[in-house]
Design a protein around this motif. Structure first.
Motif, PDB file in Angstrom:
ATOM      1  N   ALA A 277       2.142  22.777 -24.757  1.00 29.75           N
ATOM      2  CA  ALA A 277       1.563  23.168 -23.464  1.00 29.75           C
ATOM      3  C   ALA A 277       2.601  22.954 -22.354  1.00 29.75           C
ATOM      4  N   GLU A 278       3.368  21.868 -22.467  1.00 33.10           N
ATOM      5  CA  GLU A 278       4.427  21.606 -21.471  1.00 33.10           C
ATOM      6  C   GLU A 278       5.523  22.667 -21.556  1.00 33.10           C
ATOM      7  N   LEU A 279       5.827  23.061 -22.784  1.00 32.36           N
ATOM      8  CA  LEU A 279       6.855  24.108 -22.955  1.00 32.36           C
ATOM      9  C   LEU A 279       6.361  25.424 -22.339  1.00 32.36           C
ATOM     10  N   ALA A 280       5.114  25.757 -22.621  1.00 31.30           N
ATOM     11  CA  ALA A 280       4.551  26.994 -22.075  1.00 31.30           C
ATOM     12  C   ALA A 280       4.610  26.986 -20.554  1.00 31.30           C
ATOM     13  N   ALA A 281       4.269  25.841 -19.964  1.00 29.19           N
ATOM     14  CA  ALA A 281       4.268  25.734 -18.500  1.00 29.19           C
ATOM     15  C   ALA A 281       5.677  25.901 -17.946  1.00 29.19           C
ATOM     16  N   ARG A 282       6.657  25.297 -18.623  1.00 26.27           N
ATOM     17  CA  ARG A 282       8.029  25.390 -18.099  1.00 26.27           C
ATOM     18  C   ARG A 282       8.588  26.809 -18.245  1.00 26.27           C
ATOM     19  N   VAL A 283       8.326  27.444 -19.398  1.00 23.46           N
ATOM     20  CA  VAL A 283       8.818  28.807 -19.582  1.00 23.46           C
ATOM     21  C   VAL A 283       8.170  29.746 -18.569  1.00 23.46           C
ATOM     22  N   GLU A 284       6.890  29.530 -18.345  1.00 28.03           N
ATOM     23  CA  GLU A 284       6.156  30.326 -17.362  1.00 28.03           C
ATOM     24  C   GLU A 284       6.753  30.157 -15.967  1.00 28.03           C
ATOM     25  N   ALA A 285       7.038  28.902 -15.597  1.00 30.09           N
ATOM     26  CA  ALA A 285       7.575  28.624 -14.270  1.00 30.09           C
ATOM     27  C   ALA A 285       8.963  29.207 -14.090  1.00 30.09           C
ATOM     28  N   GLU A 286       9.697  29.353 -15.207  1.00 29.92           N
ATOM     29  CA  GLU A 286      11.078  29.826 -15.115  1.00 29.92           C
ATOM     30  C   GLU A 286      11.206  31.331 -15.209  1.00 29.92           C
ATOM     31  N   SER A 287      10.095  32.013 -15.496  1.00 32.23           N
ATOM     32  CA  SER A 287      10.265  33.464 -15.635  1.00 32.23           C
ATOM     33  C   SER A 287       9.683  34.193 -14.433  1.00 32.23           C
TER      34      SER A 287
END
Ligand SMILES: [Zn+2]
Length: 287
Positions: A277-287
Motif C-alpha cells: 500500500a505504501e509502494l502504491a501511494a508513492r508511485v501514485e504520488a510520483e506519477s
C-alpha cells in the motif's frame, strides 16, 4: 511494522548454469599449486559473482514493477549519453521511463523517485540498497548463507564458434572459453541503508516478477542470453526469519518449522499488503 524488518534481507537464487558477461572472479590461483587444469573434475574452485550483473538484473525487474503500476522509472542512462541508435532514448521515455534525475526537481525531500532513491547514481548520490557480490564455493559445509554466500561449482565452458555459411561446412572460426557457475544455490545479501516499507514491497514484487519471467531473454541474469545460461529461480527469503531459519531454508533434509509457517502467513497476510500500500501511494504520488 517496518521496524520488524532487518536492514539485511536475502534473496534465494538457484540456477543450473550462470554465465556472467562481466566474468566471474575465481580463486583458482589458490587451489592450483602451479598445476591447475581447468577441466579437472577434482578442482575445488570457488569464486565471486560480481554485484554489477546482479544489480542490473534486479533494477530491471523493479523498473517493470513500477511500470506495471502505471508509474515511470528513472532511465538508467544519462540523457546526453551517446546512445548507439538514434531514438532509443526517446523510445524508452515513451515506454515507461523518465529522464534520469528529473524526479529530483520539485521533490521536497530530495530523494527522487523510488528507483533513484534505491539505486542512487545521480550526482554521486549513493543508493539506499547496498548490493553485494555472491561468494560461491563447491563445498556446501563451508557456505555461510547468512553472509550472502552460495553453493556453486565453477565450470570452464568451451564453445566452438563455427561458420554459418553452408559452403563452409561448419568450419570452426574460433574457440571461446567462458567462465560459468553450475548448480548454484544460495543467498544474495542486500542491505538497506534506510529501510522503507515501499523499498521492501518493491523488492518482493520485483523478485516475484523476475521469477515469473525467468525465461524471457531480457530478464535472464548475466550477459549470455542466447543459450540459457542465466535462467534463475529466485525468491525473497521471508524477512521475518531469524538466522537459524534462514539457514534451514537451504537444508535439504529439513522442511519449515511451524514457527516458519506462521511467519510466512504473517508476512503474506499482514506485512506485505501494508508495504505494498505504501509502494502504491508513492508511485501514485510520483506519477
Ligand atoms: Zn527518477
Amino acid at each position: 511494522m517496518i521496524e520488524d524488518v532487518d536492514r539485511d534481507v536475502f534473496v534465494r537464487i538457484q540456477t543450473d548454469l550462470l554465465v556472467v558477461g562481466d566474468s566471474i572472479m575465481t580463486d583458482r590461483h589458490h587451489a592450483s599449486n602451479g598445476n591447475y587444469e581447468d577441466d579437472d573434475p577434482q578442482n575445488q574452485i570457488g569464486g565471486i559473482i560480481p554485484a554489477f550483473s546482479l544489480s542490473g538484473w534486479l533494477r530491471h525487474g523493479m523498473e517493470k514493477v513500477i511500470q506495471e503500476r502505471d508509474g515511470t522509472a528513472c532511465h538508467p542512462g544519462e540523457a546526453n549519453a551517446n546512445f548507439r541508435k538514434d531514438g532509443v532514448y526517446n523510445r524508452d521515455l515513451d515506454a515507461g521511463y523518465h529522464p534520469k534525475g528529473d524526479c529530483l526537481e520539485d521533490d521536497e525531500d530530495g530523494n527522487g523517485c523510488v528507483i533513484l532513491d534505491l539505486f542512487g547514481g545521480f550526482g554521486n548520490r549513493p543508493g539506499k540498497v547496498m548490493r553485494r557480490p555472491i561468494k560461491f564455493s563447491p563445498v556446501r559445509s563451508s557456505v555461510d548463507y547468512t553472509r550472502g554466500q552460495a553453493e556453486g561449482h565453477y565450470r570452464r565452458l568451451n564453445r566452438n564458434v563455427v561458420s554459418r555459411n553452408e559452403e563452409d561446412n561448419r568450419e570452426p572460426l574460433r574457440n571461446a572459453e567462458l567462465d560459468a557457475v553450475a548448480n548454484l544455490d544460495g543467498c544474495w545479501h542486500l542491505s538497506f541503508r534506510e529501510t522503507k516499507p515501499e523499498f521492501v514491497a518493491l523488492l518482493a514484487e520485483a523478485i516475484d516478477y523476475l521469477d515469473a519471467h525467468k525465461t524471457d531473454f531480457m530478464h535472464q541474469l548475466g550477459g549470455a542470453r542466447n543459450f540459457g545460461g542465466g535462467i534463475v529461480d529466485c525468491e525473497l527469503v521471508n524477512p521475518l526469519y531469524n538466522e537459524t531459519e534462514l539457514r534451514r531454508v537451504f537444508d535439504r533434509g529439513k522442511g519449515n518449522t511451524n514457527k516458519m509457517d506462521d511467519k510466512d502467513a504473517e508476512w503474506s497476510e499482514e506485512y506485505l499488503p501494508e508495504f505494498e500500500a505504501e509502494l502504491a501511494a508513492r508511485v501514485e504520488a510520483e506519477s
